[in-house]
Design a protein around this motif. Structure first.
Motif, PDB file in Angstrom:
ATOM      1  N   GLU A 280      56.245  91.933  -8.116  1.00 26.39           N
ATOM      2  CA  GLU A 280      55.503  92.990  -8.800  1.00 26.39           C
ATOM      3  C   GLU A 280      54.110  92.471  -9.129  1.00 26.39           C
ATOM      4  OE1 GLU A 280      57.791  93.904 -12.242  1.00 26.39           O
ATOM      5  OE2 GLU A 280      59.549  94.589 -11.117  1.00 26.39           O
ATOM      6  N   GLU A 281      53.194  93.363  -9.378  1.00 28.91           N
ATOM      7  CA  GLU A 281      51.835  92.946  -9.720  1.00 28.91           C
ATOM      8  C   GLU A 281      51.823  92.056 -10.951  1.00 28.91           C
ATOM      9  OE1 GLU A 281      49.948  96.814  -9.976  1.00 28.91           O
ATOM     10  OE2 GLU A 281      48.857  96.413  -8.112  1.00 28.91           O
ATOM     11  N   SER A 282      52.737  92.308 -11.907  1.00 30.25           N
ATOM     12  CA  SER A 282      52.767  91.545 -13.154  1.00 30.25           C
ATOM     13  C   SER A 282      53.211  90.106 -12.949  1.00 30.25           C
ATOM     14  CB  SER A 282      53.697  92.234 -14.167  1.00 30.25           C
ATOM     15  OG  SER A 282      55.019  92.314 -13.661  1.00 30.25           O
ATOM     16  N   ASP A 283      53.772  89.771 -11.780  1.00 29.33           N
ATOM     17  CA  ASP A 283      54.194  88.396 -11.517  1.00 29.33           C
ATOM     18  C   ASP A 283      53.037  87.489 -11.144  1.00 29.33           C
ATOM     19  OD1 ASP A 283      57.078  88.469 -11.919  1.00 29.33           O
ATOM     20  OD2 ASP A 283      57.116  89.848 -10.226  1.00 29.33           O
ATOM     21  N   LEU A 284      51.890  88.056 -10.843  1.00 29.74           N
ATOM     22  CA  LEU A 284      50.673  87.278 -10.626  1.00 29.74           C
ATOM     23  C   LEU A 284      49.964  87.110 -11.956  1.00 29.74           C
ATOM     24  CD1 LEU A 284      48.344  85.970  -9.003  1.00 29.74           C
ATOM     25  CD2 LEU A 284      47.468  88.294  -8.623  1.00 29.74           C
ATOM     26  N   SER A 285      49.784  85.882 -12.380  1.00 22.99           N
ATOM     27  CA  SER A 285      49.049  85.639 -13.615  1.00 22.99           C
ATOM     28  C   SER A 285      47.593  86.040 -13.434  1.00 22.99           C
ATOM     29  CB  SER A 285      49.133  84.156 -13.996  1.00 22.99           C
ATOM     30  OG  SER A 285      48.287  83.886 -15.097  1.00 22.99           O
ATOM     31  N   MET A 286      47.112  86.887 -14.312  1.00 18.03           N
ATOM     32  CA  MET A 286      45.730  87.355 -14.209  1.00 18.03           C
ATOM     33  C   MET A 286      44.731  86.245 -14.498  1.00 18.03           C
ATOM     34  SD  MET A 286      46.205  90.222 -12.999  1.00 18.03           S
ATOM     35  CE  MET A 286      44.466  90.689 -12.901  1.00 18.03           C
ATOM     36  N   ASP A 287      45.190  85.143 -15.103  1.00 20.07           N
ATOM     37  CA  ASP A 287      44.292  84.007 -15.317  1.00 20.07           C
ATOM     38  C   ASP A 287      43.839  83.382 -14.004  1.00 20.07           C
ATOM     39  OD1 ASP A 287      44.346  84.219 -18.041  1.00 20.07           O
ATOM     40  OD2 ASP A 287      45.826  82.644 -18.366  1.00 20.07           O
ATOM     41  N   LEU A 288      44.554  83.671 -12.915  1.00 19.67           N
ATOM     42  CA  LEU A 288      44.193  83.117 -11.608  1.00 19.67           C
ATOM     43  C   LEU A 288      43.186  83.987 -10.859  1.00 19.67           C
ATOM     44  CD1 LEU A 288      47.707  81.977 -10.308  1.00 19.67           C
ATOM     45  CD2 LEU A 288      45.910  80.555 -11.296  1.00 19.67           C
ATOM     46  N   VAL A 289      42.926  85.184 -11.376  1.00 21.07           N
ATOM     47  CA  VAL A 289      42.057  86.140 -10.671  1.00 21.07           C
ATOM     48  C   VAL A 289      40.621  85.988 -11.169  1.00 21.07           C
ATOM     49  CG1 VAL A 289      41.640  88.566 -10.141  1.00 21.07           C
ATOM     50  CG2 VAL A 289      43.996  87.731 -10.437  1.00 21.07           C
TER      51      VAL A 289
END
Length: 454
Positions: A280-289
């Motif tokens: 899911e999109e939430s499984d990507l940590s937004m700190d990495l974007v």
């Protein structure tokens, strides 16, 4: 006419002059000379069509090669200038999410092979764990990651580079993958995730992903620890959906949150292209974007590299639309059938034990010598290369199975039944030659025998 003129007219001046190798050349040379110089050097390399050691693709259709050649100048990261290339990446991610049975809207990206995908996937595990710990008011030091000795070395690199404690499950003779009983005692509140391998480099098998998922769901319910699984499908995630479609290892399992796969292995694309897909999109940590706008428009990126060619992304999409599920299934079954023939030939010859071909496995043959002889698998590999040019590796397994040495033959798309039979006979011939002349790797064999060769 001078000697230099003669070389230009009749041949190449590097036939009698050493190639530049130490100092930056003061002068350039003609395009033909430069091409010939490289051609002469590369002629000394092995034949990729006989390279049964590499998992990496060594042949693509002429139409795919044309797409690659015509787009080498296209920088993939320039999404503003090359929006269609960016859209094709998104198409590939969506198709892979569908192939891996993602339950809904997801995200992912192309990478420079599975190594970059693993680094990104591991970082997301660490960052998401850190988010959960901070939200609970707990410390975020000393994270650990659990995986088996059957992983690729890149997982140990990830742990060293990004300060994560590796909790490695050792293997054992006859046990070359891991399951829940191996994972359970290594879990605690600082575990950022568990890595399960789909198609190991060593024997081509998979870890017990179903069992590990059941364990982690139980841990979540009883200990309130939400520990995700990352599936390292570098080789297997382009094999299992087509050869074993009913085998659950992907997003059908609740705790599987991310998957990497190498397009340049069984995705059938030249190196280097890999993919990372999240459940899911939430499984990507937004700190990495990260967001930037200096290429013409605001764009988000979470890859470790920046500039890279678009060719292999386009080549991957070519394969998806060219083959589809039906075509990939045909290719995988063809390779599997030939692998079974090779395994049968080796077994029938009476010299080799075939490892695990009765289980779900990549299209390969892992085998080892049986009985007593004055040579080992390294001798067979060397003799096979010297006599016939086949590249079939021999290697020891990881701790605590390092006393076991095996050979492994990748059965590629280009390996015909006639070549399978020829390879089988060439292996037998290599053994007959060694019967007569004896070993050539005595020191290495002694190290393996005493458990020090790994």
């Amino acid at each position: 006419m001078t000697e230099r003129d003669d070389a230009a007219l009749f041949g190449n001046r590097f036939l009698t002059t050493p190639a530049p190798s130490e100092r930056f050349p003061e002068e350039g040379m003609g395009a033909t000379d430069a091409m010939r110089l490289l051609d002469v050097d590369l002629a000394m390399e092995g034949d990729p069509q006989r390279n049964l050691a590499t998992f990496v693709t060594t042949w693509m259709e002429p139409e795919a090669q044309r797409i690659i050649a015509e787009n080498l100048h296209r920088n993939f990261i320039d999404h503003a200038e090359y929006p269609i290339s960016a859209e094709i990446e998104r198409r590939c991610v969506r198709m892979l999410a569908d192939l891996f049975n993602a339950p809904g809207r997801t995200t992912g990206c192309r990478t420079q092979g599975s190594s970059e995908a693993i680094m990104l996937g591991g970082l997301s595990l660490k960052w998401k764990w850190r988010e959960r710990r901070k939200a609970a008011g707990l410390s975020t030091d000393r994270p650990n990651l659990v995986f088996g000795g059957d992983v690729h070395v890149v997982w140990e690199k990830f742990c060293r580079y990004f300060d994560v404690e590796p909790r490695i499950v050792p293997l054992a003779e006859g046990k070359y993958t891991i399951g829940p009983e191996d994972v359970a005692p290594r879990l605690d509140e600082r575990t950022i995730g568990v890595v399960a391998v789909l198609g190991t480099t060593f024997t081509g098998h998979k870890d017990d992903v179903v069992g590990i998922d059941e364990l982690l769901r139980d841990v979540r319910e009883k200990r309130d620890l939400d520990i995700p699984i990352h599936v390292d499908g570098a080789s297997g995630a382009f094999v299992w959906p087509f050869l074993y479609p009913d085998s659950k290892w992907d997003f059908r399992l609740e705790q599987v949150r991310s998957i990497n796969v190498s397009g340049h292995k069984y995705g059938l694309v030249y190196p280097g292209i890999g993919w990372l897909v999240f459940r899911e999109e939430s499984d990507l940590s937004m700190d990495l974007v990260f967001y930037e706008n200096y290429l013409g428009k605001t764009d988000a990126t979470f890859t470790l590299n920046f500039s890279t060619g678009a060719s292999m992304v386009l080549a991957q999409y070519y394969n998806f639309v060219r083959l589809g599920r039906q075509g990939y299934t045909y290719v995988m079954r063809m390779m599997q059938e030939n692998a079974r023939v090779l395994a049968g030939n080796l077994r029938d010859g009476g010299r080799f034990e075939v490892i695990g071909d009765d289980a779900e496995q990549l299209p390969l043959v892992a085998f080892r010598l049986t009985g007593e002889q004055d040579y080992d698998e390294s001798d067979v590999a060397w003799q096979l290369s010297a006599e016939r040019g086949w590249m079939v590796p021999a290697y020891t397994l990881p701790p605590d199975a390092q006393a076991v040495k095996i050979m492994r033959a990748l059965v590629k798309e280009t390996l015909s039944r006639e070549q399978i039979d020829r390879l089988s006979e060439d292996i037998a011939d290599a053994c007959r030659t060694l019967d007569a002349k004896g070993a050539t790797h005595a020191v290495e064999r002694a190290q393996v025998k005493h458990g020090t060769g790994y």
